[in-house]
Design a protein around this motif. Structure first.
Motif, PDB file in Angstrom:
ATOM      1  N   PRO A 239       0.789  -1.244   0.000  1.00  0.00           N
ATOM      2  CA  PRO A 239       0.000   0.000   0.000  1.00  0.00           C
ATOM      3  C   PRO A 239       0.817   1.288   0.000  1.00  0.00           C
ATOM      4  CG  PRO A 239      -0.905  -1.566   1.566  1.00  0.00           C
ATOM      5  CD  PRO A 239       0.369  -2.160   1.064  1.00  0.00           C
ATOM      6  N   GLU A 240       1.820   1.411   0.868  1.00  0.00           N
ATOM      7  CA  GLU A 240       2.559   2.671   0.954  1.00  0.00           C
ATOM      8  C   GLU A 240       3.328   3.003  -0.324  1.00  0.00           C
ATOM      9  OE1 GLU A 240       2.010   5.014   3.231  1.00  0.00           O
ATOM     10  OE2 GLU A 240       0.549   3.579   3.994  1.00  0.00           O
ATOM     11  N   PRO A 241       4.077   2.055  -0.902  1.00  0.00           N
ATOM     12  CA  PRO A 241       4.733   2.369  -2.179  1.00  0.00           C
ATOM     13  C   PRO A 241       3.733   2.709  -3.286  1.00  0.00           C
ATOM     14  CG  PRO A 241       5.745   0.435  -1.205  1.00  0.00           C
ATOM     15  CD  PRO A 241       4.521   0.768  -0.380  1.00  0.00           C
ATOM     16  N   ALA A 242       2.575   2.058  -3.280  1.00  0.00           N
ATOM     17  CA  ALA A 242       1.551   2.358  -4.296  1.00  0.00           C
ATOM     18  C   ALA A 242       1.049   3.790  -4.134  1.00  0.00           C
ATOM     19  CB  ALA A 242       0.397   1.363  -4.189  1.00  0.00           C
ATOM     20  N   LYS A 243       0.749   4.177  -2.902  1.00  0.00           N
ATOM     21  CA  LYS A 243       0.284   5.549  -2.653  1.00  0.00           C
ATOM     22  C   LYS A 243       1.367   6.552  -3.023  1.00  0.00           C
ATOM     23  CE  LYS A 243      -1.331   4.572   1.593  1.00  0.00           C
ATOM     24  NZ  LYS A 243      -1.947   4.809   2.914  1.00  0.00           N
ATOM     25  N   GLY A 244       2.619   6.224  -2.720  1.00  0.00           N
ATOM     26  CA  GLY A 244       3.726   7.107  -3.058  1.00  0.00           C
ATOM     27  C   GLY A 244       3.882   7.302  -4.554  1.00  0.00           C
ATOM     28  N   ARG A 245       3.784   6.215  -5.298  1.00  0.00           N
ATOM     29  CA  ARG A 245       3.941   6.293  -6.756  1.00  0.00           C
ATOM     30  C   ARG A 245       2.823   7.131  -7.369  1.00  0.00           C
ATOM     31  NH1 ARG A 245       5.381   1.032 -10.018  1.00  0.00           N
ATOM     32  NH2 ARG A 245       7.200   1.288  -8.692  1.00  0.00           N
ATOM     33  N   LEU A 246       1.589   6.938  -6.889  1.00  0.00           N
ATOM     34  CA  LEU A 246       0.480   7.728  -7.414  1.00  0.00           C
ATOM     35  C   LEU A 246       0.615   9.192  -6.998  1.00  0.00           C
ATOM     36  CD1 LEU A 246      -2.352   5.131  -6.795  1.00  0.00           C
ATOM     37  CD2 LEU A 246      -1.468   5.861  -9.024  1.00  0.00           C
TER      38      LEU A 246
ATOM     39  N   GLN B   2       3.359  10.821  -6.537  1.00  0.00           N
ATOM     40  CA  GLN B   2       4.436  11.451  -7.306  1.00  0.00           C
ATOM     41  C   GLN B   2       3.932  12.061  -8.607  1.00  0.00           C
ATOM     42  OE1 GLN B   2       7.274   8.279  -7.778  1.00  0.00           O
ATOM     43  NE2 GLN B   2       8.403   8.859  -5.936  1.00  0.00           N
ATOM     44  N   VAL B   3       2.862  11.514  -9.146  1.00  0.00           N
ATOM     45  CA  VAL B   3       2.312  12.062 -10.396  1.00  0.00           C
ATOM     46  C   VAL B   3       1.076  12.926 -10.118  1.00  0.00           C
ATOM     47  CG1 VAL B   3       3.300  10.288 -11.891  1.00  0.00           C
ATOM     48  CG2 VAL B   3       1.031   9.924 -10.907  1.00  0.00           C
ATOM     49  N   GLY B   4       0.899  13.316  -8.835  1.00  0.00           N
ATOM     50  CA  GLY B   4      -0.157  14.261  -8.481  1.00  0.00           C
ATOM     51  C   GLY B   4      -1.539  13.668  -8.301  1.00  0.00           C
ATOM     52  N   LEU B   5      -1.615  12.362  -8.050  1.00  0.00           N
ATOM     53  CA  LEU B   5      -2.923  11.722  -7.898  1.00  0.00           C
ATOM     54  C   LEU B   5      -3.238  11.441  -6.440  1.00  0.00           C
ATOM     55  CD1 LEU B   5      -2.564   9.241 -10.875  1.00  0.00           C
ATOM     56  CD2 LEU B   5      -3.985  11.295 -10.811  1.00  0.00           C
ATOM     57  N   LYS B   6      -4.524  11.548  -6.114  1.00  0.00           N
ATOM     58  CA  LYS B   6      -5.012  11.212  -4.779  1.00  0.00           C
ATOM     59  C   LYS B   6      -5.396   9.736  -4.789  1.00  0.00           C
ATOM     60  CE  LYS B   6      -6.983  15.786  -4.331  1.00  0.00           C
ATOM     61  NZ  LYS B   6      -8.204  16.555  -4.408  1.00  0.00           N
ATOM     62  N   VAL B   7      -5.440   9.137  -3.598  1.00  0.00           N
ATOM     63  CA  VAL B   7      -5.699   7.699  -3.506  1.00  0.00           C
ATOM     64  C   VAL B   7      -6.833   7.420  -2.535  1.00  0.00           C
ATOM     65  CG1 VAL B   7      -4.690   5.459  -2.938  1.00  0.00           C
ATOM     66  CG2 VAL B   7      -3.269   7.227  -3.964  1.00  0.00           C
ATOM     67  N   LYS B   8      -7.714   6.517  -2.944  1.00  0.00           N
ATOM     68  CA  LYS B   8      -8.760   5.986  -2.073  1.00  0.00           C
ATOM     69  C   LYS B   8      -8.441   4.501  -1.904  1.00  0.00           C
ATOM     70  CE  LYS B   8     -13.645   4.847  -1.888  1.00  0.00           C
ATOM     71  NZ  LYS B   8     -14.869   4.725  -2.663  1.00  0.00           N
ATOM     72  N   VAL B   9      -8.275   4.062  -0.659  1.00  0.00           N
ATOM     73  CA  VAL B   9      -7.904   2.677  -0.385  1.00  0.00           C
ATOM     74  C   VAL B   9      -9.124   1.909   0.104  1.00  0.00           C
ATOM     75  CG1 VAL B   9      -6.434   1.180   1.005  1.00  0.00           C
ATOM     76  CG2 VAL B   9      -5.570   3.383   0.230  1.00  0.00           C
ATOM     77  N   THR B  10      -9.374   0.755  -0.487  1.00  0.00           N
ATOM     78  CA  THR B  10     -10.414  -0.137  -0.013  1.00  0.00           C
ATOM     79  C   THR B  10      -9.810  -1.520   0.175  1.00  0.00           C
ATOM     80  OG1 THR B  10     -11.158  -0.660  -2.250  1.00  0.00           O
ATOM     81  CG2 THR B  10     -12.304   1.115  -1.143  1.00  0.00           C
ATOM     82  N   ALA B  11     -10.497  -2.333   0.970  1.00  0.00           N
ATOM     83  CA  ALA B  11     -10.005  -3.682   1.250  1.00  0.00           C
ATOM     84  C   ALA B  11     -10.932  -4.704   0.614  1.00  0.00           C
ATOM     85  CB  ALA B  11      -9.929  -3.916   2.747  1.00  0.00           C
ATOM     86  N   SER B  12     -10.329  -5.755   0.102  1.00  0.00           N
ATOM     87  CA  SER B  12     -11.085  -6.857  -0.471  1.00  0.00           C
ATOM     88  C   SER B  12     -11.285  -7.898   0.624  1.00  0.00           C
ATOM     89  CB  SER B  12     -10.319  -7.445  -1.652  1.00  0.00           C
ATOM     90  OG  SER B  12     -10.984  -8.581  -2.151  1.00  0.00           O
TER      91      SER B  12
END
Length: 80
Positions: free
Chosen positions: A9-16, A18-28
């Motif tokens: 999760p943290e690297p994914a949020k960081g990568r997004l 870096q390109v100026g995107l916000k993140v909404k996290v949900t769990a499966s």
């Protein structure tokens, strides 16, 4: 849109981020955060043009992760 599937999760949020995107996290389903947690889905799909004012949804799950080497178990001794 970068591809963040397979990342933690943290690297994914960081990568997004870096390109100026916000993140909404949900769990499966039920997530055990003490085990391996990875991004298994993202919306929109990688390569999609996206409005940075809208969050990118990433879905987390506990996929089958590589296991570390199991401890060697002692050989069973035959009983007389």
């Amino acid at each position: 849109m970068p591809d963040v599937r397979g990342l933690e999760p943290e690297p994914a949020k960081g990568r997004l981020g870096q390109v100026g995107l916000k993140v909404k996290v949900t769990a499966s389903g039920d997530i055990n955060y003490e085990m391996c947690v990875r991004v298994v889905e993202q919306d929109p799909a990688p390569g999609t043009e996206w409005d940075p004012r809208k969050p990118v949804e990433i879905v987390l799950a506990n996929p089958k992760c590589p296991e570390s080497s199991p401890p060697a178990s002692p050989a069973a001794t035959p009983k007389p």
